[in-house]
Every structure is written in C-alpha cells, then in structure tokens.
Design a protein around this motif. Structure first.
Motif, short mmCIF file in Angstrom:
data_model
loop_
_atom_site.label_atom_id
_atom_site.label_comp_id
_atom_site.label_asym_id
_atom_site.label_seq_id
_atom_site.Cartn_x
_atom_site.Cartn_y
_atom_site.Cartn_z
N GLY A 1 12.28 7.13 -13.51
CA GLY A 1 11.74 7.33 -12.16
C GLY A 1 12.80 7.30 -11.08
N GLU A 2 12.45 7.89 -9.95
CA GLU A 2 13.33 7.92 -8.78
C GLU A 2 12.93 6.78 -7.86
OE1 GLU A 2 12.58 11.91 -7.02
OE2 GLU A 2 11.66 12.25 -8.99
N VAL A 3 13.89 5.97 -7.47
CA VAL A 3 13.61 4.90 -6.51
C VAL A 3 13.39 5.53 -5.15
CG1 VAL A 3 14.47 2.79 -5.46
CG2 VAL A 3 14.96 3.28 -7.88
N ALA A 4 12.30 5.15 -4.49
CA ALA A 4 11.94 5.81 -3.23
C ALA A 4 11.26 4.82 -2.29
CB ALA A 4 11.00 6.98 -3.51
N ASP A 5 11.23 5.19 -1.02
CA ASP A 5 10.53 4.37 -0.02
C ASP A 5 9.12 4.91 0.11
OD1 ASP A 5 12.71 2.65 0.81
OD2 ASP A 5 13.66 4.50 1.49
N VAL A 6 8.19 4.26 -0.55
CA VAL A 6 6.82 4.76 -0.61
C VAL A 6 5.80 3.80 0.00
CG1 VAL A 6 7.25 6.17 -2.67
CG2 VAL A 6 6.46 3.81 -2.95
N ARG B 1 0.87 -1.17 0.00
CA ARG B 1 0.00 0.00 0.00
C ARG B 1 0.91 1.22 0.00
NH1 ARG B 1 -4.54 0.57 3.89
NH2 ARG B 1 -5.07 2.06 2.24
N VAL B 2 0.53 2.23 -0.76
CA VAL B 2 1.35 3.43 -0.83
C VAL B 2 1.04 4.31 0.39
CG1 VAL B 2 1.79 5.54 -2.13
CG2 VAL B 2 1.61 3.35 -3.32
N ASP B 3 2.10 4.73 1.04
CA ASP B 3 1.98 5.59 2.22
C ASP B 3 2.08 7.04 1.77
OD1 ASP B 3 2.48 7.12 4.51
OD2 ASP B 3 3.46 5.44 5.52
N GLU B 4 0.95 7.73 1.77
CA GLU B 4 0.92 9.10 1.23
C GLU B 4 1.83 10.04 2.00
OE1 GLU B 4 -2.98 10.60 0.23
OE2 GLU B 4 -3.68 8.58 -0.29
N ALA C 1 6.73 13.25 1.91
CA ALA C 1 8.05 13.57 2.45
C ALA C 1 9.09 13.60 1.34
CB ALA C 1 8.44 12.56 3.53
N VAL C 2 8.97 12.68 0.40
CA VAL C 2 9.91 12.65 -0.74
C VAL C 2 9.71 13.90 -1.60
CG1 VAL C 2 10.52 11.44 -2.87
CG2 VAL C 2 10.04 10.13 -0.80
N LEU C 3 8.45 14.27 -1.80
CA LEU C 3 8.14 15.39 -2.71
C LEU C 3 8.31 16.75 -2.05
CD1 LEU C 3 4.89 13.89 -4.27
CD2 LEU C 3 7.18 13.94 -5.30
#
Ligand code: 5CA
Length: 158
Positions: A149-154, A69-72, A77-79
C-alpha cells in the motif's frame, strides 16, 4: 480467544504464513471499537479496512486507524478522481470478504491500497482476518509489506 477455525480465517492464516497468528474471539470484532475491546488494545491500533469505488469503477482499499474518519475528498485527491462508498456486494466481490471481516490480504485480484499515515507511528496494529471475529497483529512495516500500500493522508482533520 483461540487460533482460527473458520474456513475464511484459515485461508487468511495460509496467506499470511507462520510469521503471523490469526486469532478468533468469542466476542465480535466487527467494528474497530468491538475489536479493541476484545483484544484489549487502543482503538487507534485497529486497522479499519474501508472499500471505496472510484469513478472509473475500480475498487480502492483504505486502511485507516480505528480512531480516524476517512476523508473522501482527501482520498479522491490522492487518486485523482472522485470516489463513493462501496456497498456490501461490491466489498465482497472485490475483497472476497464481508464487511467487518475484510482482511488486508487474500483478495481475488490486487486492489490499490492506501494506508493511513497515522497507522505508521504505532508499535503494533491489528486488522480483520476474514470474519467478524478474527484478527491478527502486525507492525506497520508488515502491513506495508503485506499490502504494497501507499502511505497517504486520508484522515479527516479534527
Ligand atoms: N473487524 C473490524 C476491525 S479488526 C473491522 O473490520 N472493522 S472495519 O472498520 O474495518 O470494518 C467495518 C467498516 O465497514 C466500518 O468502519 C464501516 O466504515 C464499514 N461499513 C460498515 N457498514 C457498512 C455498509 N453498510 N456499507 C459500507 N461500508 C460499511
């Protein structure tokens, strides 16, 4: 299962080129669970394409493993700004696809894209290819190359 015939799926095939094969199923591949059942792959290997709307109005495409599940809050925080879920019209406007068929390529304008780090550990993954019954297979490295794309912890932590 057969090669793509729908107009939108053929357009995705054109974007991808001959190194990829867009496949169409009789069954729905609208959700990650549907797609995994039709393909015969783990749900985790389905790359879910979720569109969010940043506070400044720009779209963000988050491509997540089918079991996550994507954690908004983590995405925000990334954005560096809050996000909200996109509605169906916003998704179509910014990707050119309907929800359930959002391909990682072929958008009307480039979209900032975040890639769920969990996808990178898999040998191969499958993503939607323009319609709710078309998909294509790629490696995580190919997904990175196709999307920039940027690899991220989402992902939501369990
Ligand atoms: N074809 C499959 C996998 S290859 C697919 O596209 N799955 S998906 O997960 O990437 O796309 C469906 C996603 O759209 C769901 O995970 C869900 O998060 C999102 N979604 C479904 N309904 C809505 C809606 N009404 N508004 C916004 N997003 C939605």
């Amino acid at each position: 299962m057969k090669p793509a015939t729908a107009k939108t799926a053929l357009r995705v095939q054109d974007h991808l080129g001959p190194g990829y094969r867009v496949l169409e199923f009789e069954e729905s591949t609208r959700s990650a669970a549907d797609a995994a059942a039709a393909i015969g792959c783990p749900v985790a290997a389905i790359a879910k394409s979720l569109v969010f709307r940043q506070a400044d109005g720009a779209p963000v495409l988050v491509i997540a493993s089918g079991t996550n599940r994507v954690d908004e809050a983590r995405v925000a925080a990334v954005l560096g700004q809050p996000i909200g879920r996109a509605d169906a019209d916003f998704v179509r406007e910014h990707t050119g696809y309907a929800i359930g068929g959002v391909a990682p390529v072929g958008h009307p304008a480039p979209i900032r894209t975040l890639l769920d780090r969990d996808l990178l550990a898999l040998p191969e993954i499958w993503a939607a290819a323009g319609t709710p019954n078309a998909v294509f297979r790629m490696t995580p490295a190919q997904l990175e190359a196709l999307t920039g794309g940027e690899v991220a912890d989402v992902a939501k932590l369990p």
